[in-house]
Enzyme design. Structure first.
Site, PDB file in Angstrom:
ATOM      1  N   GLY A  71       0.838  -1.241  -0.146  1.00 39.35           N
ATOM      2  CA  GLY A  71      -0.041  -0.097   0.136  1.00 39.35           C
ATOM      3  C   GLY A  71       0.960   1.162  -0.113  1.00 39.35           C
ATOM      4  O   GLY A  71       0.568   2.266  -0.633  1.00 39.35           O
ATOM      5  N   MET A  72       1.847   1.100   0.684  1.00 37.84           N
ATOM      6  CA  MET A  72       2.987   2.402   0.922  1.00 37.84           C
ATOM      7  C   MET A  72       4.095   2.191   0.283  1.00 37.84           C
ATOM      8  O   MET A  72       5.136   3.148   0.125  1.00 37.84           O
ATOM      9  CB  MET A  72       2.838   2.976   2.110  1.00 37.84           C
ATOM     10  N   LYS A  91      13.555  -1.275  -0.052  1.00 36.60           N
ATOM     11  CA  LYS A  91      11.956  -0.829   0.070  1.00 36.60           C
ATOM     12  C   LYS A  91      12.037   0.393  -0.044  1.00 36.60           C
ATOM     13  O   LYS A  91      12.591   1.198   0.915  1.00 36.60           O
ATOM     14  CB  LYS A  91      11.338  -1.344   1.313  1.00 36.60           C
ATOM     15  N   TYR A 141      17.467 -10.271   1.383  1.00 39.07           N
ATOM     16  CA  TYR A 141      16.860 -10.632   0.265  1.00 39.07           C
ATOM     17  C   TYR A 141      16.451 -12.129   0.663  1.00 39.07           C
ATOM     18  O   TYR A 141      17.150 -12.992   0.727  1.00 39.07           O
ATOM     19  CB  TYR A 141      17.523 -10.425  -0.882  1.00 39.07           C
ATOM     20  N   ASP A 184       0.166  -7.600  10.342  1.00 40.37           N
ATOM     21  CA  ASP A 184       0.013  -7.868   9.085  1.00 40.37           C
ATOM     22  C   ASP A 184       0.588  -9.199   8.746  1.00 40.37           C
ATOM     23  O   ASP A 184       1.040  -9.406   7.708  1.00 40.37           O
ATOM     24  CB  ASP A 184       0.265  -6.974   7.921  1.00 40.37           C
ATOM     25  N   LYS A 186       0.785 -12.785   7.262  1.00 41.40           N
ATOM     26  CA  LYS A 186      -0.139 -13.549   6.314  1.00 41.40           C
ATOM     27  C   LYS A 186       1.000 -14.381   5.453  1.00 41.40           C
ATOM     28  O   LYS A 186       2.231 -14.062   5.960  1.00 41.40           O
ATOM     29  CB  LYS A 186      -0.708 -12.712   5.476  1.00 41.40           C
ATOM     30  N   ASN A 189       3.655 -12.613   3.705  1.00 45.74           N
ATOM     31  CA  ASN A 189       4.914 -11.908   4.618  1.00 45.74           C
ATOM     32  C   ASN A 189       5.610 -12.874   5.607  1.00 45.74           C
ATOM     33  O   ASN A 189       6.524 -12.682   6.149  1.00 45.74           O
ATOM     34  CB  ASN A 189       4.132 -10.918   5.492  1.00 45.74           C
TER      35      ASN A 189
END
Length: 840
Positions: A71-72, A91, A141, A184, A186, A189
């Site tokens: 999202g960001m 990121k 990574y 978050d 899931k 992730n």
């Protein structure tokens, strides 16, 4: 007609609606800070932000390709050029998303990751900002794939999935201890990569992490009322509330519960695809209000084809998977998914520990909710209906009575776990100085007190009483107190036969525990009776691939092997190995145990060439899966060394034995039976190398240890008595050796079944001792008894038989009886003519 407007930056005419809006050209070139529509401040846009960033450099990092986008932020695979060359994940805040709250939240993620150092959490290497002020950070990574995809691709069974999940719980707990909530969690992730042949999960993307115990950045960030953070399918009810309710570590526990559910049945608790048109309000309502089905129930709703596929991906069939999920795993998943977070697991560590209890077959903390709780939940969801139903109170009371009976039955396991927990806590409270009044209590004394209290305090709860007896009996056995264990295990079996019936799984478990303890007592014939009963009942009541049946087959093979019935044992081992490869997979510890046992059995039959690959496969697998220091790895070392020693390859055997002894001493202590066996093995090897002075301390310490810890009649004690006689006889100390042989023979005749090969090995060694003394008549008598016995049990080609026959040939040659020497020599192969004492 659309009004024209002029760009306030360059004055160029444009047709875009609204006043004071930059033209497209100025938007790309803007280097100033602009106010956004919400009054926040937005960082200037980098002209390159709207282009493909591949090939760009940010500091020492060259962007290779985009890995993902949230999202960001956008995550790129990048190559670092200095101070080290490596591939990293970079990121970067997305253009257009760089408001102050987003930038602050992004900095939180960077700082959160930097705080943590755990093998399951991706490490942070660096951080900074681009020339235009957009923050970025550089992290490890992770080349893995989402955990659910990995588990399905590798067809991991349920146990392997739970073991991976346990590692994730450890990582999340580490984050919580550092004061960071992920918010978050899931599958995308949690990536799995393979290190050294073993899967390792890595938790990534703390992009919506929340600090719980400290400020992670100078910019304070508050989730705005109505702002939805996280992924709806894995979101906790408190996240879905969109209220100022504080979110704590139990939010991550809920997300872990959803992940666990998905690992178990291949589906999430709720399928939101049908709610797409209804929007987030309907999704949030379901998260807050709807109770998830038990995993075993959810499996039944998938349809035959889908549920069969789910089972296949877990290396089992639908019936077995359904049975695997019922009970513990249903309860654990639902406790993690409780709407009321006060009823949820309090931490990721508690959830992980319950998973480990389940894997160890111990009572779990989770349990089915009680009837009052379920009724309250129903009333809150259906308030109007409950008011209307008040008119039918008589009917409801009757229904409630029926439900109460069912609820009591369903709650039995939970109550059992609670009672056992309270009982054990009470038992061990006596070790507290305030309770023991300064008296130091040993583990044995604690067990004795516990055993005395069982009948008195649990008289009205027979099922719990039986479980406690079995538990304490097992601890007695583990400490070598086999007689005390026998009394408790026998009583537990008696109770379970009476209240559960002969074919109940708990009864079969008790039968097996009795059998194993009788083996430890050296009562092999009695043990065989129980083992055969357990196997017969397991075959009749369980599926072919049931773990309890496979264990019963393995136990039967092991018992027959200990009785010297090697040919009878082999079909059991081969059957259980085929089942273990099918059910558990090639690298599972259970499969490796069966491989090891089959190798040992083949070696005992003298099939060295056939045994060697099994020994090597078991040792290599255990080193890879369990590690060097695990007792099972050490067992493989010792048995491979023993086979090498028996084949005369002493130089190859020695480093294995020394390594095994060093590990067992360090890990298990000097008095453990594994350490004592390794000491005896070390002494025997040194003896065979002619190093008698070095060998003697090992052999005497091993014999003294087993006498002290396992008793005079234990098979290990008898084995070491025989070997002490061998050691003394090899040095010519015949008078000292004879009492050890005679004691070993007497006790072996008492303990072992008639015709056991170990009895004839000791008889052979007495014959060798008499032969050495020149007492040929007694030597002949011993040799003939041993030869006939070994031929009948092991056959003419077994190494033990060949050594005894070779000794007879030598005896007759020494006495001048050429005819008898020729008769026995004809039985021997050409390469087996040396009369030696028989080792074990």
């Amino acid at each position: 007609m659309r009004q024209s407007a002029h760009c306030p930056q360059c004055g160029a005419e444009q047709t875009r609606p609204g006043a004071s809006v930059l033209c497209h050209r100025c938007l790309l070139q803007a280097a100033m800070v602009l106010p956004d529509s919400e009054g926040e401040t937005r960082l200037a846009l980098d002209p390159a932000d709207v282009l493909d960033s591949t090939g760009r450099s940010i500091g020492p990092y060259r962007l290779v390709r985009k890995l993902g986008e949230g999202g960001m932020g956008v995550v790129y695979l990048a190559e670092q050029s200095e101070p080290v060359q490596r591939r990293v994940a970079l990121k970067l805040v997305k253009w257009g998303m760089d408001t102050r709250p987003v930038v602050a939240r992004f900095q939180i993620e960077r700082q959160a990751l930097a705080l943590m150092e755990h093998p399951t959490i991706a490490r942070v290497f660096d951080g900074g900002a681009t020339e235009r002020g957009r923050p970025y950070f550089v992290m490890e990574y992770v080349k893995g794939i989402p955990i659910t995809e990995y588990c399905d691709r590798e067809c991991l069974d349920t146990r392997q999935r739970l073991e991976l999940f346990g590692q994730i719980c450890e990582g999340v707990q580490h984050a919580h201890q550092k004061g960071v909530i992920h918010r978050d969690l899931k599958p995308t992730n949690i990536l799995v990569e393979v290190h050294g042949g073993r899967p390792l999960p890595k938790i990534i993307d703390f992009g919506v992490a929340k600090a719980t115990a400290l400020r992670l950045t100078e910019r304070s960030v508050y989730t705005q009322l109505g702002e939805l953070l996280g992924t709806p399918e894995y979101m906790s009810p408190e996240q879905a509330e969109l209220t100022p309710l504080d979110v704590d570590t139990r939010t991550d526990v809920y997300s872990l519960g959803v992940l666990l559910y998905e690992l178990l049945v291949g589906r999430r608790p709720f399928d939101f695809r049908s709610d797409t048109d209804a929007g987030y309000d309907e999704i949030r309502r379901r998260i807050r209000e709807e109770e998830p089905a038990k995993p075993s129930t959810r499996l039944n709703t998938l349809g035959r084809e889908d549920s069969t596929q789910v089972a296949r991906l877990r290396r089992t069939d639908l019936k077995a998977l359904r049975r695997r999920l019922r009970g513990d795993l249903d309860w654990i998943a639902l406790k993690a998914l409780e709407k009321d977070r006060t009823r949820r697991y309090g931490s990721a560590a508690e959830l992980g520990e319950d998973i480990r209890r389940h894997l160890r077959h111990e009572p779990v903390a989770a349990g089915p909710p009680g009837v009052a709780y379920r009724a309250g939940k129903f009333a809150r969801r259906h308030r109007a209906g409950v008011v209307m139903a008040a008119a039918s109170v008589v009917l409801l009371l009757g229904f409630a009575g029926t439900m109460a009976v069912q609820a009591r039955r369903i709650a039995t396991e939970r109550d059992t776990a609670t009672t056992m927990s309270d009982y054990l806590v009470g038992l061990f409270e006596v070790s507290d100085p305030s309770e023991s009044r300064g008296e130091e209590l040993t583990a044995r004394e604690l067990l004795d007190r516990g055993a005395e209290r069982i009948e008195r305090e649990l008289a009205d709860q027979p099922e719990i009483r039986a479980r406690m007896m079995a538990t304490i009996g097992g601890v007695y056995g583990g400490l070598g107190y086999y007689e005390q264990a026998d009394a408790l295990l026998s009583r537990a079996l008696e109770i379970r036969r009476g209240i559960l019936g002969d074919d109940h799984p708990d009864t079969i478990t008790s039968i097996t525990e009795m059998a194993l303890n009788l083996s430890d007592l050296g009562k092999l014939d009695d043990s065989e009776r129980y083992h055969r009963e357990a196997l017969d009942r397991a075959r009749r009541t369980l599926d072919d691939d049931d773990e309890q049946l496979l264990q019963a087959l393995n136990n039967m093979g092991l018992l027959l092997s200990n009785q010297g019935k090697f040919e009878e044992a082999e079909p059991y081992y081969r059957e259980v190995l085929a089942g273990a490869r099918r059910v558990f997979g090639e690298d599972h510890r259970n499969t490796l145990t069966v491989i090891h046992n089959l190798g040992l059995l083949l070696k005992q039959q003298g099939k060295y060439e056939e045994a060697a690959p099994y020994y090597h496969e078991a040792l290599e697998g255990r080193r890879r899966i369990l590690g060097e220091d695990h007792p099972l790895t050490v067992s493989s070392m010792k048995n491979l060394a023993q086979m090498l020693k028996e084949r005369g390859r002493l130089a190859e055997a020695e480093p294995l034995i020394r390594e095994a002894l060093e590990i067992t001493r360090r890990v298990l202590g000097d008095d453990h039976d594994g350490t004592l066996a390794a000491m005896n093995q070390m002494g025997d090897l040194l003896q065979k190398q002619g190093k008698y002075e070095e060998a003697e301390p090992y052999l005497r310490a091993a014999l003294d240890g087993v006498r002290r810890t396992q008793g005079e009649q234990h098979p290990s004690t008898l084995h070491m008595l025989n070997n002490m006689g061998l050691f003394l006889a090899a040095q010519g100390k015949l008078d000292e050796a004879e009492p050890y042989y005679l004691e070993a023979l007497e006790r072996r005749r008492e303990v072992l079944s008639d015709g056991h090969p170990d009895i004839f090995s000791t008889i052979h060694n007495l014959g060798a001792l008499c032969h050495e003394r020149g007492d040929l008549d007694r030597a002949e008598s011993y040799y003939l008894e041993a030869a006939e016995g070994l031929r009948g049990r092991l056959g003419d080609e077994h190494p033990r038989t060949e050594k005894t026959i070779a000794a007879l040939v030598q005896l007759y040659e020494d006495s001048g009886d050429v005819r008898q020497a020729a008769r026995w020599r004809a039985i021997l192969p050409e390469d087996a003519r040396s009369p030696e004492a028989v080792p074990e």
